[in-house]
Motif scaffolding. Sequence first.
Motif: not given
Length: 588
Positions: A350-358
């Motif tokens: 993937a180019d970029r992955i952003v993981i938050a709390k939910e």
Amino acid sequence: MKFTNVVAAALLATTASAFTPAKPVETPSFALHAKRVSFKEDSRRKLVEGINQVANAVKVTLGPKGRNVVLERNYGAPEIVNDGVTIAREIELGDAEENVGARLIQEVAAKSDSKAGDGTTTSTIMTQAITNNGMRSVTAGLNPVALNRGIRKAANLVSEKIKELAVPVTGIEDLRNVATIASGSIDMGRIIAQAADKVGDTGSTVVEESQTLFDEVEFTEGLTIDRGYISPYFVKDQERQLAELVNPKVLVTDAKIDDVNEIVPILEKLVKSKDPLLLIAEDVTGEALSALVVNKMRGVLDVVAIKAPGFGNRRREYTQDIAIATGASFVAEELGITLDSVTLDMLGTADRIVIAKEMTTIVTDGKQQEAIDSRIVQLRNQAEEAETDFDRDKCLERIAALGGGIARIKVGAATETELKDKKLRYEDALNSVASARELGIVPGGGACLAYMQKACYDEVLDAMDGEDERQGAQILFKAMAAPCMQVAENAGVEGAVVLAKIQALSEENGFGWGWDAGAMEYCDLMERGVLDPAKVTINAIENSASVAGLVLTTECLVTEIPIVMTEEEKQKMFDQQNMAAGMGPGIA
């Protein structure tokens, strides 16, 4: 002896009471499941009366100068709406036979709503016009079956002509015009066009309630998953509580990982290649989770683990979507792939992955576009074949996620009544935009149907097989003038005058000319931006012809005779039902 007499008297009393007939249980004075049967003219007349009552309530909303309808609610404030199908669904008539007619026209509106999402008022008006015109012909002695056949044939031929005349949507301006006409608001049209243009053909636009007084739109790019990091120790950005991976590898599995030995081989390879990793599994617990957290905190490996989205069978489908979007091999034992056999080339990218709390957002790198397009086609087919609205909506959500964007329109209003009305308008306009993209656009305000009434009259009549079929086609052509005339009448102008003028201008200047009810002037509607989706117009013709034609062929109507009970009888029946329920099944 005295004692014996007393016993005998007691026995006699007991025996006598045993043979005394019990007091009969009172039964309610009403009959269940009785039916009323009416025939011929009586049955058709009642159906038409029901259709007229619903249509008369709905048609006042048509056009830019259409009025609203107030719907009473048992709980909460009344609802003020301008949406045809919502009004039609609310109507239930006291006469059981007339109510059947009302239910039929509700079916027309609901079918138009489900197929095109808009045009419910136009469908309702055309059904009323076809039914009333057709009734006169049936009463005059024409064959209703042949009339029905002629109406349907003519509807199919006119629909094909409209498809030929429809102009493809060329840009955001066309979308804005379609949305403005459907919603009746320039601001709503602008917001919807902005959202539709941003998310593209495969994206999704959802309508949500806002706490403010204003409408706004938010965009989410990439494939969005409603799952966040399993452990807060995976967080990199403490201030925003996010973990961000740049050019990561993606491992997708449906397994529950608790044994660290299963993932050690692939982790060792990733440590050597220094690639970040997003691990998507049913769950990650025990030693496996501890090992990932320790390696993350020591800086040995940049890794984040999340749970797979969804539940049951849907979880597998969602994880397969992620695997296709990232180019990963789906690791599942039933496919013969185990975690300890995974190699680097089986991981996705993937180019970029952003993981938050939910929430997790995956921005794909475009390498798998062909596979994504193929999956979207497959999901569209599934959506069309879905048995329930829920299944269809889930397929559309997955299409939007794979397509790369979701726009959220947040609707604000001063009161709950206004908020509901605005949400209905937004939903209608969004459906109109989707329909316009599918089959193109035609002039609005009923001008397209008014033009077709003259333009293909002779051609359609020549295609009919007999005189009765030709009469059926003429009934449909007469009904095609009804929407245009109703738009004019709602604006306070004589409908027949406007219709004649539109047809004269169309003959003189060509397809596209009509009457702009908002500005109260005749002009080229295509240039002015008064547009309707071709799909909406076609569905209005087909659905109204289908139901109205069947009403004309009705010869017998069977309805239940309503049971009228006093409050005392209702209470007595309620008590009896409760007693029966409380006694249980008894002892076998």
